[in-house]
Write an enzyme that holds these catalytic residues in place. Sequence first.
Site, PDB file in Angstrom:
ATOM      1  N   THR A 113      31.744  77.935  63.404  1.00 13.07           N
ATOM      2  CA  THR A 113      30.474  78.657  63.564  1.00 13.07           C
ATOM      3  C   THR A 113      29.530  77.855  64.464  1.00 13.07           C
ATOM      4  O   THR A 113      28.906  78.411  65.385  1.00 13.07           O
ATOM      5  CB  THR A 113      29.818  78.922  62.189  1.00 13.07           C
ATOM      6  N   ASP A 162      23.980  73.665  61.697  1.00 13.91           N
ATOM      7  CA  ASP A 162      25.309  73.301  61.198  1.00 13.91           C
ATOM      8  C   ASP A 162      25.873  74.448  60.360  1.00 13.91           C
ATOM      9  O   ASP A 162      25.136  75.354  59.953  1.00 13.91           O
ATOM     10  CB  ASP A 162      25.197  72.020  60.351  1.00 13.91           C
ATOM     11  N   ASP A 192      30.654  75.389  54.029  1.00 17.69           N
ATOM     12  CA  ASP A 192      31.824  76.023  53.414  1.00 17.69           C
ATOM     13  C   ASP A 192      31.445  76.849  52.198  1.00 17.69           C
ATOM     14  O   ASP A 192      32.110  77.830  51.881  1.00 17.69           O
ATOM     15  CB  ASP A 192      32.837  74.937  53.017  1.00 17.69           C
ATOM     16  N   LYS A 237      30.019  71.055  52.197  1.00 17.66           N
ATOM     17  CA  LYS A 237      30.409  70.953  53.595  1.00 17.66           C
ATOM     18  C   LYS A 237      31.591  69.979  53.702  1.00 17.66           C
ATOM     19  O   LYS A 237      31.941  69.334  52.737  1.00 17.66           O
ATOM     20  CB  LYS A 237      29.229  70.457  54.442  1.00 17.66           C
ATOM     21  N   GLU A 255      27.524  64.527  59.646  1.00 16.25           N
ATOM     22  CA  GLU A 255      26.632  65.688  59.505  1.00 16.25           C
ATOM     23  C   GLU A 255      25.468  65.379  58.575  1.00 16.25           C
ATOM     24  O   GLU A 255      24.323  65.764  58.838  1.00 16.25           O
ATOM     25  CB  GLU A 255      27.422  66.891  58.963  1.00 16.25           C
TER      26      GLU A 255
HETATM   27  C1  5RP Z   1      32.559  70.468  58.977  1.00 15.05           C
HETATM   28  C2  5RP Z   1      31.744  71.411  58.196  1.00 15.05           C
HETATM   29  C3  5RP Z   1      31.660  72.805  58.714  1.00 15.05           C
HETATM   30  O1  5RP Z   1      30.335  73.088  59.046  1.00 15.05           O
HETATM   31  C4  5RP Z   1      32.165  73.743  57.666  1.00 15.05           C
HETATM   32  O2  5RP Z   1      33.502  73.380  57.354  1.00 15.05           O
HETATM   33  C5  5RP Z   1      32.106  75.197  58.116  1.00 15.05           C
HETATM   34  O3  5RP Z   1      33.017  75.418  59.140  1.00 15.05           O
HETATM   35  P1  5RP Z   1      33.257  76.838  59.802  1.00 15.05           P
HETATM   36  O4  5RP Z   1      31.989  77.203  60.517  1.00 15.05           O
HETATM   37  O5  5RP Z   1      34.419  76.611  60.717  1.00 15.05           O
HETATM   38  O6  5RP Z   1      33.588  77.811  58.702  1.00 15.05           O
HETATM   39  O7  5RP Z   1      31.139  71.111  57.208  1.00 15.05           O
HETATM   40  O8  5RP Z   1      32.613  69.215  58.363  1.00 15.05           O
END
Ligand code: 5RP
Length: 219
Positions: free
Chosen positions: A28, A80, A83, A93, A102
């Site tokens: 994302t 950011d 999950d 996350k 992050e």
């Molecule tokens: C990476 C993260 C991501 O922001 C999280 O996994 C979401 O990813 P996506 O946008 O691909 O669903 O925390 O460490």
Amino acid sequence: MNAKEIAARAALAELPAEGVIGLGTGSTTRLFIDALGELVQQGRRYIGVPTSEASRAQASALGIPLLSDDGPWDIAVCVDGADEVSPALDLIKGGGGAHTREKIVNASAKKNVIIVDESKLSAQLGVKWKIPIEVLHFAHAATAAHLVRFGTPTLRAGRTDSGNVIYDLAAGALADPAAIDRELHAIPGVVETGLFIRRADVVIVAKANGEIARLTRPE
Ligand code: 5RP
């Protein structure tokens, strides 16, 4: 546009006219960085702080100027992904393994904007996702032995950008995520958890039908 792209584009409205932007990690956020790159190519003066080598490479390729990793940074907004998002806007996350960087960048931002599709919303953290825990490679199995007190840790393949390993801890629904976060941090060898407690100011949730909800953290 799919829901992730809708959320990513909506985050542009959260940015100042210019300034330092924290660049999260994941599919994302990748779409957000693409959109930010377009603005930079149109002459907007944004400077990035990347949270992973992947985000660094993408931002560099798009011509987004970047600050050094050393900090400190004066970050206006960090954008950011996540999950899992609780009703209190606490987060899990680290699905992409970047949660330590992050969290550091998040802690340096005046405003933290999280972009998700509605599949990430959860009645309680831990229901949908395990807790990613970055652990020092040295004695990682010994550290994992302490994690067993909280649930079932599974070693993820590979290393993080900082050379550590990740255990995904299946701990079930978390009644008190802040308390378990504190206890996990007390274990020697734990570098950082994927629990982001009171770290999201705004969560932009996009649905596949194009609807957007802008949620703000309750005080
Ligand atoms: C990476 C993260 C991501 O922001 C999280 O996994 C979401 O990813 P996506 O946008 O691909 O669903 O925390 O460490």
